[in-house]
Design a protein around this motif. Structure first.
Motif, PDB file in Angstrom:
ATOM      1  N   CYS A 113      -1.602   3.979  -4.391  1.00  0.00           N
ATOM      2  CA  CYS A 113      -2.339   2.744  -4.128  1.00  0.00           C
ATOM      3  C   CYS A 113      -1.837   2.132  -2.826  1.00  0.00           C
ATOM      4  N   CYS A 119       0.011  -3.040  -3.140  1.00  0.00           N
ATOM      5  CA  CYS A 119       1.393  -3.525  -3.161  1.00  0.00           C
ATOM      6  C   CYS A 119       2.392  -2.388  -3.348  1.00  0.00           C
ATOM      7  N   PHE A 122      -3.749   1.859 -12.657  1.00  0.00           N
ATOM      8  CA  PHE A 122      -3.945   0.921 -11.553  1.00  0.00           C
ATOM      9  C   PHE A 122      -4.322  -0.433 -12.119  1.00  0.00           C
ATOM     10  N   CYS A 123      -4.329  -1.426 -11.245  1.00  0.00           N
ATOM     11  CA  CYS A 123      -4.677  -2.774 -11.683  1.00  0.00           C
ATOM     12  C   CYS A 123      -5.946  -3.222 -10.967  1.00  0.00           C
ATOM     13  N   ASN A 131      -6.268  -5.407  -8.653  1.00  0.00           N
ATOM     14  CA  ASN A 131      -6.120  -5.503  -7.203  1.00  0.00           C
ATOM     15  C   ASN A 131      -6.042  -4.139  -6.544  1.00  0.00           C
ATOM     16  N   HIS A 167       1.365  -8.301  -7.567  1.00  0.00           N
ATOM     17  CA  HIS A 167       1.720  -6.937  -8.013  1.00  0.00           C
ATOM     18  C   HIS A 167       1.476  -6.886  -9.516  1.00  0.00           C
TER      19      HIS A 167
END
Ligand code: SF4
Length: 774
Positions: free
Chosen positions: A58, A61, A74-75, A77, A232
């Protein structure tokens, strides 16, 4: 006085701040834009590749990957960042004819980014107000001609953003040092430089002293000056692990942040249909800049507890064997003025005592922090006090304990490891000398703020940026932009347009590059790069989708060709070979950078490898005393004059650094706008202002005129009393270049004294119900 025009968002809506983070809304908010912009197939392919072993890292962050990987790792963001980069929308060739630089200067960051991916190099000739397409060959010739025409290599500065991968970063610093300068400013200068300075001096390493799984082993995690839910987000899973293993979490922050209140983990049933996990057991709503006082007061309390029950509180063996400076510290902290602590923190004695008791009863403590601490005037001293507090009870170099700075950009830590620093240590320079056979320049170069000052003086004439948005990110935007316009050539290596592309020198180039998501094929076949995360784990990143343009070059190729055009065969460096096969770069890294032995083998292992870390691995401290240094720091805090507030800058939720994904900040209840200042309702009452009213924000400085951000909407919000917050980068105009952290020269963007003046006719003065959901 700086008097920047301010964007006004007519459709702005202010609702409630959220008492929890992530959950189903995060899935919708990440997948909906991805599906709309990239379609099902591309979204699926990228979702399954992000943060996976053979996928790409990614680019957002620097949060580490857990060992136990899920299929989707993953998130929200992270997916937004992927969508931002992997969009199939491209900037058409006609764009440059249709849009003059003057017109582009009137556009905001959001609009610029929305134009799509850059796919061909463009050049702005001297005197022109337009970029125009240019061949790669001519672009590199221009760079080489201008660099080689400088009177001294020190008239050029080479910026690096934290997205830059290890291989590119190593090659870039090699080029810059072979060219003859150490002018290597980077984004770390603007974020965690204070951390590196403080930890480097006291622990001998400027990085985290913990491993990923230490979170679940900790009895207590103290989160200071940090908003993990936005900056994050997957850190919330680590905090949840800590909680579910019986640990406790304390949040110390001027604002209550949703992610630190409650986390709904979208990978768990409890996060989808349940209430999720309560994160912070205690929230200390500290005044901005009060952290150092809180830490000192806690250390003093630890020493008092030891005095009351000798031999039971301090880790005497650890202190005797591994630390220096304990006696001086004890003598100093005994005199701490409690009234000064209360004034600095805005906390009560009861709150401070409760915090100290939590620390005293925990055997294994992690303290983690981000820019809420690093961008204070006394940031370095504050982080040294974190180290002091941890050392007193041996909380360094044991499982479940340590100092954990969390970096904001994917490879910002790795770039430093690779030599991106204006003052790399001698042993790195010696290794470079030996490996490449030329005398690497030794004088310190310019950091980010010094680069702006160099541009202002006319000492820096060529500015080259490997990614990022330099003028957007740095403080004192107006000064930075004026300075940049004085350059003879500016060069931006980039995937998408931002403000730094339209604030140019006399001549300017934009060199478009492959993104992390894209497959990188060179003469020797498909290539991968590597990155280092916040806990010193290094792993590979392989592109997953076809590049959006046939003419795009990788960052490695751009650096190699720029270097070859500029240096020719100087020092016999084989730039073509580096571009052909990135293994050849890794071979060189292995011989220069400690911890990278056999790099080409270990990077191919599942999950990569962990770099050696003296404090974590062996309680070994590479400091000037050979031990962990307990230091004495004089307490000083920002005085708030009557009628004034202490402003901090911060990101919205739909934002990554200077990249604005949308105009919403869901967790704080803001939609369709960014022209807001968050103020405590009691302060509003005292200032005679009301929620919804429009104000001009004036920042006040001792030796220079006020700065102003006009026509902002006041939002009544539960900030700490006396403190306010506004979005970065817009509020950067309020921070002069001279306002920087002592010792680290990081912009002090969390310590701005402001006054609010009502705009004539600027909105209602009635008081609506207070919009918070706590
Ligand atoms: S936590 Fe950070 S690195 Fe991980 S997916 Fe989210 S934005 Fe990316």
């Amino acid at each position: 006085m700086s008097d920047e025009p301010t964007e006004v968002y007519p459709d702005i809506h202010v609702g409630h701040n959220e008492p929890w983070a992530v959950g189903v809304p995060a899935i919708l908010n990440s997948m909906e834009p991805a599906l709309m912009e990239m379609g099902v197939a591309r979204t699926a392919k990228l979702s399954l590749a992000i943060n996976q072993k053979d996928g790409f890292d990614c680019m957002s962050c620097a949060w580490p990957d857990p060992g136990h990987r899920n299929t989707l790792e993953f998130c929200e963001n992270g997916m937004k960042a992927v969508t931002w980069e992997a969009t199939p929308i491209t900037v058409p060739r006609s764009f440059w004819d249709e849009n003059s630089l003057a017109a582009l200067l009137d556009r905001d960051e959001y609009w610029l980014g929305q134009q799509g991916r850059l796919t061909e190099p463009v050049y702005k000739p001297a005197g022109s107000d337009h970029y125009e397409p240019v061949s790669w060959e001519r672009a590199f010739e221009i760079v080489a001609e201008r660099l080689n025409a400088l009177k001294s290599p020190d008239e050029a500065a080479f910026y690096t953003s934290g997205r830059t991968a290890n291989e590119t970063a190593f090659l870039y610093q090699l080029f810059v040092r072979a060219f003859g300068t150490n002018n290597l400013p980077d984004c770390s200068n603007m974020c965690h430089e204070s951390t590196g300075t403080a930890m480097g001096e006291t622990l001998g390493i400027g990085k985290s002293t913990i491993a990923y799984d230490d979170f679940e082993k900790a009895d207590l995690v103290i989160v200071m000056g940090q908003n993990p839910g936005t900056n994050h987000p997957r850190m919330l899973a680590a905090l949840e692990d800590c909680k579910r293993a019986g640990g406790r979490v304390i949040a110390v922050n001027p604002l209550p942040e949703a992610g630190l209140i409650r986390y709904k983990n979208p990978q768990k049933v409890r996060g989808i249909i349940g209430r999720g996990t309560a994160i912070a057991d205690m929230f200390l709503q500290i005044r901005s800049g009060g952290d150092m006082a809180l830490l000192q007061a806690t250390s003093k309390r630890v020493l008092e507890a030891e005095a009351a029950a000798p031999g039971t509180v301090l880790d005497h063996d650890f202190l005797a064997e591994h630390t220096s400076g304990f006696e001086e510290f004890t003598a100093h902290i005994t005199d701490l003025d409690h009234a000064a602590v209360l004034a600095a923190t805005g906390l009560t004695s009861v709150e401070i005592e409760a915090f100290a008791q939590e620390y005293l009863k925990a055997d294994k403590v992690i303290i983690t922090w981000a820019m809420g601490l690093t961008q204070q005037k006394k940031a370095v001293a504050t982080i040294k006090e974190i180290v002091n507090l941890l050392l007193l009870r041996g909380n360094i170099g044991k499982p479940g304990a340590g100092a954990s700075p969390i970096r904001g950009h994917s490879n910002v830590q790795g770039d430093r490891t690779m030599g991106i620093w204006e003052k790399m240590p001698e042993r790195f320079m010696d290794a470079m000398d030996a490996e490449f056979g030329f005398p690497v320049p030794r004088g310190h170069g310019y950091d980010a703020l010094q680069t702006v000052e160099g541009l202002q003086r006319g000492d820096v004439k060529v500015f080259i940026a490997m990614g990022g948005n330099f003028v957007g990110a740095i403080s004192d935007t107006a000064a930075a932009e004026a300075a940049m316009r004085g350059a003879s050539l500016t060069v931006q290596v980039s995937t998408k347009l931002n403000r730094s592309h339209v604030v140019t020198g006399d001549e300017a180039l934009i060199l478009p590059t492959l993104g992390r998501t894209e497959i990188d094929v060179q003469a020797a076949g498909p290539q991968f790069v590597s990155v280092e995360d916040s806990v010193c784990a290094v792993h590979a990143s392989h592109g997953a989708v076809k590049p959006v343009g046939d003419d795009l070059l990788s960052e490695v190729a751009i650096v190699a060709r720029m270097a070859k055009a500029t240096l020719g065969d100087r020092y016999g460096i084989e730039w073509d070979a580096f571009e052909r096969d990135y293994d050849t770069i890794r071979e060189r890294i292995a011989r220069v950078v400690p911890g990278f032995a056999d790099f080409n083998t270990v990077i191919r292992k599942k999950g990569g490898f962990i770099l050696p870390n003296g404090p974590r691995d062996a309680r070994r401290f590479d400091t000037k005393t050979g031990k962990a240094m307990i230091t004495v720091n004089e307490l000083e805090h920002l005085e708030r004059p009557a009628g004034r507030l202490i402003l901090q800058t911060m990101r919205s939720h739909d934002q990554f650094n200077t990249t604005i994904y949308s105009l919403n900040d869901r967790y704080r209840g803001i939609t369709k706008g960014r022209d807001v200042i968050f103020v405590n309702p009691d302060d509003l009452y005292e200032l005679g202002l009301a929620d919804g009213q429009r104000v001009d924000i004036f920042s006040e400085w001792k030796d220079e005129p006020d700065r102003v951000l006009r026509n902002y909407r006041v939002v009544s919000y539960p900030t700490a009393k006396g403190c306010a917050a506004a979005y970065y980068p817009e509020a950067n105009v309020l921070v002069p270049l001279a306002s920087a952290s002592e010792e680290s020269n990081t912009p002090a963007s969390k310590a701005v004294i402001v006054r609010l003046e009502p705009v004539a006719g600027g909105g209602r003065r009635d008081t609506s119900p207070l919009p918070w959901g706590l």
